[in-house]
Motif scaffolding. Structure first.
Motif, PDB file in Angstrom:
ATOM      1  N   ASP A 156       0.966  -1.235   0.015  1.00 38.25           N
ATOM      2  CA  ASP A 156       0.058   0.015  -0.271  1.00 38.25           C
ATOM      3  C   ASP A 156       0.819   1.370   0.020  1.00 38.25           C
ATOM      4  N   GLY A 157       2.143   1.148  -0.190  1.00 40.86           N
ATOM      5  CA  GLY A 157       3.147   2.385  -0.098  1.00 40.86           C
ATOM      6  C   GLY A 157       3.461   2.818   1.097  1.00 40.86           C
ATOM      7  N   VAL A 158       3.126   2.079   2.310  1.00 34.92           N
ATOM      8  CA  VAL A 158       3.507   2.519   3.586  1.00 34.92           C
ATOM      9  C   VAL A 158       4.694   1.788   4.214  1.00 34.92           C
ATOM     10  N   VAL A 159       5.814   2.251   4.988  1.00 33.77           N
ATOM     11  CA  VAL A 159       6.675   1.679   5.818  1.00 33.77           C
ATOM     12  C   VAL A 159       6.206   1.339   7.144  1.00 33.77           C
ATOM     13  N   TYR A 160       5.973   0.144   7.731  1.00 31.40           N
ATOM     14  CA  TYR A 160       5.513  -0.053   9.041  1.00 31.40           C
ATOM     15  C   TYR A 160       6.561  -0.470   9.771  1.00 31.40           C
ATOM     16  N   LEU A 161       6.787   0.008  11.139  1.00 35.55           N
ATOM     17  CA  LEU A 161       7.668  -0.470  12.157  1.00 35.55           C
ATOM     18  C   LEU A 161       7.226  -1.103  13.059  1.00 35.55           C
ATOM     19  N   GLN A 162       7.579  -2.446  13.645  1.00 30.32           N
ATOM     20  CA  GLN A 162       6.946  -3.112  14.610  1.00 30.32           C
ATOM     21  C   GLN A 162       8.262  -3.434  15.533  1.00 30.32           C
ATOM     22  N   ASP A 163       7.989  -3.682  16.839  1.00 24.98           N
ATOM     23  CA  ASP A 163       9.126  -4.111  17.741  1.00 24.98           C
ATOM     24  C   ASP A 163       9.216  -5.719  17.511  1.00 24.98           C
ATOM     25  N   LEU A 164      10.208  -6.008  18.256  1.00 24.55           N
ATOM     26  CA  LEU A 164      10.803  -7.669  17.689  1.00 24.55           C
ATOM     27  C   LEU A 164       9.557  -8.584  18.514  1.00 24.55           C
ATOM     28  N   MET A 165       8.717  -8.047  19.360  1.00 30.91           N
ATOM     29  CA  MET A 165       7.759  -8.787  19.718  1.00 30.91           C
ATOM     30  C   MET A 165       6.428  -8.713  18.927  1.00 30.91           C
ATOM     31  N   GLY A 166       6.377  -8.212  17.710  1.00 33.98           N
ATOM     32  CA  GLY A 166       5.430  -8.389  16.997  1.00 33.98           C
ATOM     33  C   GLY A 166       4.638  -7.174  17.106  1.00 33.98           C
ATOM     34  N   ASN A 167       4.809  -6.031  18.112  1.00 38.44           N
ATOM     35  CA  ASN A 167       3.703  -4.876  18.401  1.00 38.44           C
ATOM     36  C   ASN A 167       3.936  -3.963  17.401  1.00 38.44           C
ATOM     37  N   ALA A 168       2.963  -3.425  16.790  1.00 38.10           N
ATOM     38  CA  ALA A 168       3.143  -2.397  15.783  1.00 38.10           C
ATOM     39  C   ALA A 168       3.450  -0.956  16.533  1.00 38.10           C
ATOM     40  N   VAL A 169       4.438  -0.569  16.112  1.00 33.57           N
ATOM     41  CA  VAL A 169       4.903   0.876  16.455  1.00 33.57           C
ATOM     42  C   VAL A 169       3.884   2.109  15.934  1.00 33.57           C
ATOM     43  N   THR A 170       3.629   3.092  16.415  1.00 31.74           N
ATOM     44  CA  THR A 170       2.795   4.002  16.255  1.00 31.74           C
ATOM     45  C   THR A 170       3.257   4.814  15.130  1.00 31.74           C
ATOM     46  N   ASN A 171       2.396   5.869  14.243  1.00 27.33           N
ATOM     47  CA  ASN A 171       3.102   6.676  13.060  1.00 27.33           C
ATOM     48  C   ASN A 171       3.823   5.687  12.177  1.00 27.33           C
ATOM     49  N   PRO A 172       3.160   4.976  11.641  1.00 25.66           N
ATOM     50  CA  PRO A 172       3.818   4.504  10.298  1.00 25.66           C
ATOM     51  C   PRO A 172       4.264   5.560   9.085  1.00 25.66           C
ATOM     52  N   LEU A 173       5.310   5.209   8.365  1.00 25.58           N
ATOM     53  CA  LEU A 173       6.042   6.176   7.617  1.00 25.58           C
ATOM     54  C   LEU A 173       5.120   6.425   6.315  1.00 25.58           C
ATOM     55  N   SER A 174       4.685   7.420   5.903  1.00 26.22           N
ATOM     56  CA  SER A 174       3.722   7.342   4.912  1.00 26.22           C
ATOM     57  C   SER A 174       4.309   8.487   3.874  1.00 26.22           C
ATOM     58  N   GLY A 175       4.475   8.118   2.568  1.00 28.58           N
ATOM     59  CA  GLY A 175       4.967   9.011   1.885  1.00 28.58           C
ATOM     60  C   GLY A 175       5.056   8.570   0.284  1.00 28.58           C
ATOM     61  N   HIS A 176       5.131   7.396  -0.020  1.00 26.81           N
ATOM     62  CA  HIS A 176       5.258   6.787  -1.175  1.00 26.81           C
ATOM     63  C   HIS A 176       3.672   6.434  -1.692  1.00 26.81           C
ATOM     64  N   ARG A 177       3.453   6.371  -2.919  1.00 35.04           N
ATOM     65  CA  ARG A 177       2.179   6.364  -3.577  1.00 35.04           C
ATOM     66  C   ARG A 177       2.216   5.005  -4.230  1.00 35.04           C
ATOM     67  N   ASP A 178       3.226   3.957  -3.965  1.00 39.62           N
ATOM     68  CA  ASP A 178       2.867   2.847  -4.762  1.00 39.62           C
ATOM     69  C   ASP A 178       3.671   1.710  -3.948  1.00 39.62           C
TER      70      ASP A 178
END
Length: 447
Positions: A175-197
């Motif tokens: 979806d063009g978004v970069v997601y960050l998770q900790d090594l326990m699999g928990n999503a980190v807030t504020n995914p990195l959005s900028g790409h369009r593809d």
């Protein structure tokens, strides 16, 4: 406004299928097999299958973004008489379909949250000593132990990378978004959005402060990982589709390359493009710096991997490795691994120029293309992700396979990476989850 429910998503999916059928009729009503053949003949288009097309035209499920865009581009690039009239990937008429996909993907994610409800927490209990003993025995016997897959918000992921400080696992979404998770699999807030593809590649700088991402929209972004914000937006002056990245070991340079057959180099402090390298090939499929910064290896579409000297920016050697999808230096820089489009995995000596003879061929190679390779930090293991959905582990010193292949249960595996301490192996592919294994223990005398 209430969250979209299942009915709204289904209606939207049916509408998309109807629009696809209408576009297909406008273009002469080609058969599904004909569409697959036409897509295969077009540069820069993902492969299609008859089953995926059938689902798309009948509205059975929302396809990956790259599948939908490849289908639309193929239909738009042929008129009703079958005459070829190539449409660019970034053409305005393509953008309309991309927005339709994004709207539907948003509906689907909203529906999933509603359907899932509040999470149910299992009661906490002590870890069984017997379970730990069984786990330890398996690892010592040379088996990788699968952990529960980590589900993510995107429909599928094409890239992943562990941060050197062991804080994050970065995932590049379709979806063009970069997601960050900790090594326990928990999503980190504020995914990195900028790409369009679709995000095609991710790489961290050696100090973990910067994360670079490239996508099918032709942009390369630098991100401040600490504050999870872009560093000045997309990097300037890139052209074409850039789908492979590499930081220099000291983090001062970022290299990117892709479908136009050139390598772009930026200064990560000033964000200025300092040089372009013309490799003389139709496209670049992979690139990587050696650990000591003395070489930049560039794998081209014609099967030759060039070795450039960052000191002079001249070619100092080459090896005929065949068409490959990925390359990786061993941690000591003495060997270069290649992931073959023919399903091969091989090791090469980067200091023997012009050779077509591999130092080592790895046994039990997959039957389909190997899309990515990665060395463990200690150099003892080599991992390969294959387009048949499997992940393989080998002993890098003798080429023997570690018991497996690992059951990734992915339709196609796109990327693989070791954690900084080598204790975990992660893989992503045509799925909305990340597969993770605990790597086996190396003992004196072998695995």
């Amino acid at each position: 406004m209430s969250a979209p429910n299942k009915t709204e998503f289904t209606v939207g999916l049916d509408r998309l299928a109807e629009e696809l059928r209408h576009l297909r009729a406008e273009r002469g009503g080609p058969t599904l097999s004909m569409i697959v053949s036409r897509a295969a003949a077009m540069p820069g288009t993902s492969s299609l299958s008859v089953s995926a097309l059938s689902e798309a035209f009948n509205g059975k499920r929302l396809q990956r973004l790259d599948t939908l865009m490849s289908l639309v581009r193929t239909l738009l690039s042929y008129d009703e008489d079958g005459k070829h009239c190539l449409v660019a990937r970034g053409a305005p008429e393509m953008g309309v379909w991309r927005e339709r996909w994004r709207d539907l993907d948003h509906m689907r994610s909203q529906r999933s949250r509603v359907d899932a409800g509040m999470p149910v927490h299992a009661p906490v209990r002590a870890v069984s000593p017997l379970a730990l003993r069984v786990l330890a025995d398996d690892l010592v016997r040379g088996y990788a132990v699968a952990l529960t897959p980590v589900q993510g918000p995107a429909d599928a992921y094409d890239a992943l990378a562990f941060s050197p400080d062991r804080h994050y696992l970065a995932l590049g979404g379709c979806d063009g978004v970069v997601y960050l998770q900790d090594l326990m699999g928990n999503a980190v807030t504020n995914p990195l959005s900028g790409h369009r593809d679709i995000v095609r590649d991710l790489t961290f700088s050696s100090d973990g402060r910067l994360l670079a991402s490239s996508a099918d929209d032709g942009t390369v972004w630098l991100w401040d990982v600490t504050f999870r914000i872009p560093v000045g937006g997309s990097l300037p002056d890139s052209e074409g589709i850039l789908d492979c990245l590499a930081f220099s070991p000291d983090g001062s340079l970022l290299a990117a390359a892709g479908f136009d057959g050139r390598v772009y180099l930026w200064d990560t402090v000033t964000r200025e493009m300092i040089r372009t390298l013309d490799v003389g090939q139709a496209r670049v499929d992979a690139l990587t710096f050696s650990p000591d910064s003395s070489l930049l290896a560039v794998a081209g579409y014609d099967g030759t991997t060039q070795l450039w000297s960052p000191a002079t920016w001249e070619v100092t050697g080459s090896a005929t490795v065949g068409k490959c999808c990925d390359i990786a230096f061993a941690p000591d820089g003495k060997l270069l691994a290649s992931a073959g489009s023919d399903g091969s995995v091989r090791l090469w000596d980067p200091f023997v120029s012009g050779t077509g003879n591999a130092v080592r061929d790895f046994s039990c190679a997959p039957t389909k293309a190997v899309s990515a390779v990665a060395f463990s930090p200690d150099g003892q293991l080599l991992a390969g992700a294959a387009m048949d959905g499997t992940v393989h582990l080998w002993n890098s010193t003798d080429g023997q396979p570690i018991p497996g292949p690992l059951d990734a249960s992915l339709g196609e595996a796109y990327d693989v990476a070791f954690s900084p301490d080598g204790g975990l192996l992660a893989a992503v592919g045509n799925d909305d989850s990340v597969r993770i294994w605990i790597t086996p223990v190396h003992r004196a005398g072998g695995w």
